[in-house]
Design a protein around this motif. Structure first.
Motif, PDB file in Angstrom:
ATOM      1  N   THR A 145       0.855  -1.193   0.000  1.00 50.11           N
ATOM      2  CA  THR A 145       0.000   0.000   0.000  1.00 50.11           C
ATOM      3  C   THR A 145       0.891   1.243   0.000  1.00 50.11           C
ATOM      4  O   THR A 145       1.765   1.373   0.850  1.00 50.11           O
ATOM      5  N   PRO A 146       0.714   2.156  -0.948  1.00 47.66           N
ATOM      6  CA  PRO A 146       1.583   3.344  -1.020  1.00 47.66           C
ATOM      7  C   PRO A 146       1.552   4.143   0.284  1.00 47.66           C
ATOM      8  O   PRO A 146       0.485   4.380   0.852  1.00 47.66           O
ATOM      9  N   ILE A 147       2.729   4.543   0.728  1.00 48.15           N
ATOM     10  CA  ILE A 147       2.823   5.262   2.001  1.00 48.15           C
ATOM     11  C   ILE A 147       2.112   6.614   1.929  1.00 48.15           C
ATOM     12  O   ILE A 147       1.599   7.110   2.930  1.00 48.15           O
ATOM     13  N   VAL A 148       2.044   7.198   0.707  1.00 44.45           N
ATOM     14  CA  VAL A 148       1.343   8.485   0.545  1.00 44.45           C
ATOM     15  C   VAL A 148      -0.142   8.317   0.869  1.00 44.45           C
ATOM     16  O   VAL A 148      -0.786   9.242   1.387  1.00 44.45           O
ATOM     17  N   ALA A 149      -0.693   7.107   0.581  1.00 46.13           N
ATOM     18  CA  ALA A 149      -2.106   6.866   0.866  1.00 46.13           C
ATOM     19  C   ALA A 149      -2.349   6.605   2.347  1.00 46.13           C
ATOM     20  O   ALA A 149      -3.409   6.945   2.884  1.00 46.13           O
ATOM     21  N   ILE A 150      -1.369   6.005   3.021  1.00 48.34           N
ATOM     22  CA  ILE A 150      -1.546   5.688   4.445  1.00 48.34           C
ATOM     23  C   ILE A 150      -1.244   6.897   5.326  1.00 48.34           C
ATOM     24  O   ILE A 150      -1.803   7.039   6.415  1.00 48.34           O
ATOM     25  N   ALA A 151      -0.372   7.779   4.844  1.00 47.41           N
ATOM     26  CA  ALA A 151       0.114   8.884   5.674  1.00 47.41           C
ATOM     27  C   ALA A 151      -1.006   9.736   6.294  1.00 47.41           C
ATOM     28  O   ALA A 151      -0.930  10.064   7.496  1.00 47.41           O
ATOM     29  N   PRO A 152      -2.063  10.111   5.539  1.00 46.35           N
ATOM     30  CA  PRO A 152      -3.119  10.936   6.182  1.00 46.35           C
ATOM     31  C   PRO A 152      -3.745  10.249   7.394  1.00 46.35           C
ATOM     32  O   PRO A 152      -4.046  10.910   8.404  1.00 46.35           O
ATOM     33  N   LEU A 153      -3.960   8.910   7.309  1.00 46.09           N
ATOM     34  CA  LEU A 153      -4.535   8.193   8.453  1.00 46.09           C
ATOM     35  C   LEU A 153      -3.571   8.187   9.638  1.00 46.09           C
ATOM     36  O   LEU A 153      -3.971   8.398  10.794  1.00 46.09           O
ATOM     37  N   ILE A 154      -2.291   7.954   9.327  1.00 51.82           N
ATOM     38  CA  ILE A 154      -1.296   7.927  10.413  1.00 51.82           C
ATOM     39  C   ILE A 154      -1.208   9.291  11.083  1.00 51.82           C
ATOM     40  O   ILE A 154      -1.091   9.391  12.311  1.00 51.82           O
ATOM     41  N   ILE A 155      -1.282  10.351  10.284  1.00 52.42           N
ATOM     42  CA  ILE A 155      -1.198  11.707  10.845  1.00 52.42           C
ATOM     43  C   ILE A 155      -2.381  11.985  11.775  1.00 52.42           C
ATOM     44  O   ILE A 155      -2.250  12.654  12.799  1.00 52.42           O
ATOM     45  N   ILE A 156      -3.557  11.416  11.422  1.00 54.37           N
ATOM     46  CA  ILE A 156      -4.751  11.626  12.262  1.00 54.37           C
ATOM     47  C   ILE A 156      -4.587  10.930  13.613  1.00 54.37           C
ATOM     48  O   ILE A 156      -4.888  11.504  14.670  1.00 54.37           O
ATOM     49  N   TYR A 157      -4.100   9.679  13.593  1.00 53.77           N
ATOM     50  CA  TYR A 157      -4.076   8.873  14.816  1.00 53.77           C
ATOM     51  C   TYR A 157      -2.792   9.018  15.626  1.00 53.77           C
ATOM     52  O   TYR A 157      -2.774   8.675  16.821  1.00 53.77           O
ATOM     53  N   ALA A 158      -1.709   9.489  15.017  1.00 53.27           N
ATOM     54  CA  ALA A 158      -0.448   9.626  15.756  1.00 53.27           C
ATOM     55  C   ALA A 158      -0.548  10.800  16.728  1.00 53.27           C
ATOM     56  O   ALA A 158      -1.211  11.811  16.432  1.00 53.27           O
ATOM     57  N   PRO A 159       0.106  10.702  17.897  1.00 49.19           N
ATOM     58  CA  PRO A 159      -0.006  11.776  18.896  1.00 49.19           C
ATOM     59  C   PRO A 159       0.625  13.083  18.446  1.00 49.19           C
ATOM     60  O   PRO A 159       0.137  14.167  18.798  1.00 49.19           O
ATOM     61  N   THR A 160       1.736  13.015  17.692  1.00 48.30           N
ATOM     62  CA  THR A 160       2.394  14.231  17.201  1.00 48.30           C
ATOM     63  C   THR A 160       2.771  14.042  15.732  1.00 48.30           C
ATOM     64  O   THR A 160       2.803  12.912  15.231  1.00 48.30           O
ATOM     65  N   THR A 161       3.084  15.139  15.071  1.00 48.46           N
ATOM     66  CA  THR A 161       3.508  15.052  13.670  1.00 48.46           C
ATOM     67  C   THR A 161       4.822  14.301  13.544  1.00 48.46           C
ATOM     68  O   THR A 161       5.020  13.513  12.605  1.00 48.46           O
ATOM     69  N   GLN A 162       5.750  14.546  14.472  1.00 48.06           N
ATOM     70  CA  GLN A 162       7.038  13.847  14.433  1.00 48.06           C
ATOM     71  C   GLN A 162       6.845  12.341  14.567  1.00 48.06           C
ATOM     72  O   GLN A 162       7.519  11.550  13.892  1.00 48.06           O
ATOM     73  N   ALA A 163       5.922  11.927  15.436  1.00 48.22           N
ATOM     74  CA  ALA A 163       5.634  10.494  15.580  1.00 48.22           C
ATOM     75  C   ALA A 163       5.048   9.923  14.295  1.00 48.22           C
ATOM     76  O   ALA A 163       5.369   8.802  13.888  1.00 48.22           O
ATOM     77  N   ALA A 164       4.203  10.699  13.620  1.00 53.99           N
ATOM     78  CA  ALA A 164       3.619  10.246  12.347  1.00 53.99           C
ATOM     79  C   ALA A 164       4.704  10.064  11.290  1.00 53.99           C
ATOM     80  O   ALA A 164       4.700   9.072  10.543  1.00 53.99           O
ATOM     81  N   LEU A 165       5.631  11.015  11.220  1.00 50.22           N
ATOM     82  CA  LEU A 165       6.727  10.897  10.251  1.00 50.22           C
ATOM     83  C   LEU A 165       7.568   9.665  10.549  1.00 50.22           C
ATOM     84  O   LEU A 165       7.981   8.940   9.638  1.00 50.22           O
ATOM     85  N   LEU A 166       7.808   9.417  11.827  1.00 51.67           N
ATOM     86  CA  LEU A 166       8.621   8.269  12.219  1.00 51.67           C
ATOM     87  C   LEU A 166       7.929   6.954  11.858  1.00 51.67           C
ATOM     88  O   LEU A 166       8.562   6.021  11.351  1.00 51.67           O
ATOM     89  N   ILE A 167       6.613   6.876  12.070  1.00 50.38           N
ATOM     90  CA  ILE A 167       5.866   5.655  11.739  1.00 50.38           C
ATOM     91  C   ILE A 167       5.885   5.411  10.233  1.00 50.38           C
ATOM     92  O   ILE A 167       6.088   4.279   9.773  1.00 50.38           O
ATOM     93  N   CYS A 168       5.686   6.475   9.439  1.00 52.51           N
ATOM     94  CA  CYS A 168       5.690   6.328   7.974  1.00 52.51           C
ATOM     95  C   CYS A 168       7.044   5.807   7.493  1.00 52.51           C
ATOM     96  O   CYS A 168       7.115   4.873   6.674  1.00 52.51           O
ATOM     97  N   ALA A 169       8.119   6.419   7.968  1.00 50.79           N
ATOM     98  CA  ALA A 169       9.459   5.995   7.538  1.00 50.79           C
ATOM     99  C   ALA A 169       9.748   4.570   8.008  1.00 50.79           C
ATOM    100  O   ALA A 169      10.373   3.783   7.294  1.00 50.79           O
ATOM    101  N   TYR A 170       9.279   4.230   9.201  1.00 52.43           N
ATOM    102  CA  TYR A 170       9.499   2.878   9.749  1.00 52.43           C
ATOM    103  C   TYR A 170       8.812   1.823   8.888  1.00 52.43           C
ATOM    104  O   TYR A 170       9.407   0.778   8.571  1.00 52.43           O
TER     105      TYR A 170
END
Length: 269
Positions: free
Chosen positions: A110-135
């Motif tokens: 699944t393309p990370i660009v498609a998942i990123a908006p969901l991760i940004i919504i549920y992650a506590p901070t933006t930095q955490a969202a970036l870290l999850i996407c890269a991970y």
């Protein structure tokens, strides 16, 4: 000086001089194209203008570079740890592989660009969202390569270990993990590059801004302001970071494999 040493020194000199010569030739071609075609700096700056922008904007670009570097290496470290542990568990227990491997494949394809908006919504901070996407992007190459390596053990060697009564941990430690090491290093090289790409793509998707943002935000900011020399300077810093990651993972691969594996040994004839 013996012929062998002289030949080795000449080989090292060629390995350094040819890439440097190619880079200098490309920079010269870039400079000549800009000045012969009289292209304005807001369309395509020459290398000297980009170098001046790099020095002038260093106080702005350097903190962003540190943020991107931190996210990249943290995600790579977590992917390294998680991928290794998960791969060993999958190979040791067949039922775990049947349950979790398809989930890992779905997350990977699944393309990370498609998942990123969901991760940004549920992650506590933006930095955490970036870290999850890269991970998520760096995790799968390490996992899949290590699983493949752990399964590539010679069956005759497995039979020999069973014949001498080795338990599962001894077989894993003394046979499976050394056999999988070249596969693991390949996964690490791929994951290192992908973690940087994912960190930049995630920041583009998150649209984060401000003092704590990385180089992706500085690239977007420079584009909006038509500050093209700064945009090129940020791209050069990203390229340098990518080259540093590749060099580091290649050195680790050589360090662990050059004494025994065919891929790193020199031919004697």
């Amino acid at each position: 000086m013996e012929n062998g040493e002289r030949s080795a020194q000449m080989d090292r000199l060629i390995r350094i001089c040819i890439p440097l010569g190619v880079i200098l030739a490309l920079l010269l071609v870039w400079y000549l194209i800009v000045h012969v075609e009289n292209i304005p700096p807001y369309i395509l700056p020459d290398p000297i203008t980009v170098a001046i922008a790099l020095v002038k904007d260093w106080p702005t670009l350097w903190p962003a570079f540190l943020v991107t570097t931190k996210i990249t290496f943290m995600s790579l470290g977590l992917a390294l740890l998680g991928g290794t542990v998960f791969a060993v568990l999958l190979v040791q227990a067949r039922w775990l592989e049947l349950i979790f491997y398809p989930i890992a494949v779905v997350l990977q394809v699944t393309p990370i660009v498609a998942i990123a908006p969901l991760i940004i919504i549920y992650a506590p901070t933006t930095q955490a969202a970036l870290l999850i996407c890269a991970y998520l992007v760096a995790f799968f190459p390490i996992l899949s390569n290590l699983v493949q390596g752990l399964k590539s053990v010679d069956h005759n060697h497995l039979n020999l270990f069973e014949l001498y009564g080795a338990n599962r941990f001894q077989t894993l430690w003394h046979l499976k993990l050394p056999t999988a090491l070249p596969y693991f290093m390949t996964g690490l090289k791929i994951g290192g590059g992908l973690s940087l790409i994912a960190a930049v793509v995630a920041e583009f998707s998150a649209g984060s801004s401000g003092a704590g943002s990385g180089l992706a935000f500085r690239i977007l900011e420079a584009q909006f302001r038509l500050n093209i020399p700064r945009l090129f300077a940020a791209l050069i810093m990203l390229s340098v970071l990518g080259i540093a990651i590749f060099a580091l993972t290649s050195f680790l691969s050589w360090l662990l494999l050059h004494r025994w594996h065919e891929s790193s040994l020199k031919r004697e004839n």
